[in-house]
Scaffold this active site. Sequence first.
Site, mmCIF file in Angstrom:
data_model
loop_
_atom_site.group_PDB
_atom_site.id
_atom_site.type_symbol
_atom_site.label_atom_id
_atom_site.label_comp_id
_atom_site.label_asym_id
_atom_site.label_seq_id
_atom_site.Cartn_x
_atom_site.Cartn_y
_atom_site.Cartn_z
ATOM 1 C CB VAL A 76 -1.010 0.079 1.188
ATOM 2 C CG1 VAL A 76 -2.061 -0.998 1.081
ATOM 3 C CG2 VAL A 76 -0.296 0.037 2.540
ATOM 4 C CE LYS A 77 3.332 2.050 4.712
ATOM 5 N NZ LYS A 77 2.849 0.755 5.149
#
Length: 402
Positions: free
Chosen positions: A200-201
């Site tokens: 998700v980064k």
Amino acid sequence: MGTTANKEALAILGGVPVRATLLPYGRQAVDEGDIAAVAQALRSDWLTTGPRVGEFEEAFAAAVAAKFAVSFSSGTAALHGAAFVAGLGPGDEAVTTPMTFCATANCVLYQRARPFFADVSADTLNLDPAAAEEKVTGRTKAILPVDYSGHAADLDALMDLAERHGLTVIEDASHALGGEYRGRRVGSVAHMTTFSLHPVKHVTTGEGGMVTTQRADLAETLRRFRNHGISSEARERQSAGQWQYEMVMLGMNYRLPDINCALGLSQMKRLDENLARRREIAAAYSARLAGFPGLILPTVRADVNPAWHLYAVRVDTAHLTVGRAEIFRALRAENIGVNVHYIPVHLHPYYRERFGYKGGEFPVAEAAYEQLLSLPMFPAMTDADVDDVVRAMGKVLEHYAG
Ligand SMILES: Cc1ncc(COP(=O)(O)O)c(C=O)c1O
């Protein structure tokens, strides 16, 4: 706010949801170039530590204006490496924020030192330097601020505090790759800055992490720590035709494989594009959600350019007939994948049981936690996805406006 949408029955009460399928709060973006890069690594001689590790580290260091970047197998391993290099050991203390993922504080415990929390500033939810200073004792060795949601912590004040007390600043920038503080890139300011490369980064390697630093000595120890405490790497020995190696300290196997670095290197090419899209989505949310009843939008300080890992709003329950939990459930029923970042670390059962926290110790963080909602935020979100979030927020907040 739209008008017709707001008169529709909420999905949680049997109405039609704003979306037919769930819009997640975060999602990776992997393209054909990434897949080709990983396939190439798989066909090469090196699956684990090979040439792509150094290439990825160099690209990463350049992107954050740091002299050195040392890759790790996760953001958590990166934090552990930094805690080791800061010299934390039994009897030592570190000061950190409760408004984070538990890994930030856990890395202090891995070193058998003790984390002490200090409350956050009400606007950014980042470690409040004055509160942090109150927690510094003769045993404190490090401060671990977090750039919550991608908004840099008050780094100059924290570096000043560290200087006065002889401490190491380990900035957990898991949310803030590409963020800027007073015109400087996050990753170039603190003694060590750690990043997570979780899907998700901003940039992903599947699992992965990085520590950046301006100091060669810290980078060297970080490299040793991630490789069992051995003073040279297998590839160096092979190219030098040597078999000897020396374990000079106790380390871990926290290496990030070449396969993952191939993905990271390919992903880095899209960092600027990815940041621009996140900033565009944040600007759209801020413009279109302004004035919604019972909604407090994230604050951006004048000297910070956030990286917008999260767009975290607060629901002001004084202006609503229900609490955050009901708003959360109503939005999920509309198929908007809201989330909550974070349950303050000291309130987790492990911390309560081990250190006796009861709640009430960090009122700013705890009050914010009761109100927080992270809205969907990822670069592949379309304008139509943003419309759906805005429409669902309007629908739900209007229904529960008090
Ligand atoms: C603030 C923060 N610190 C540390 C971590 C841990 O990173 P990883 O999942 O890569 O171990 C995360 C990951 O979500 C994070 O958000």
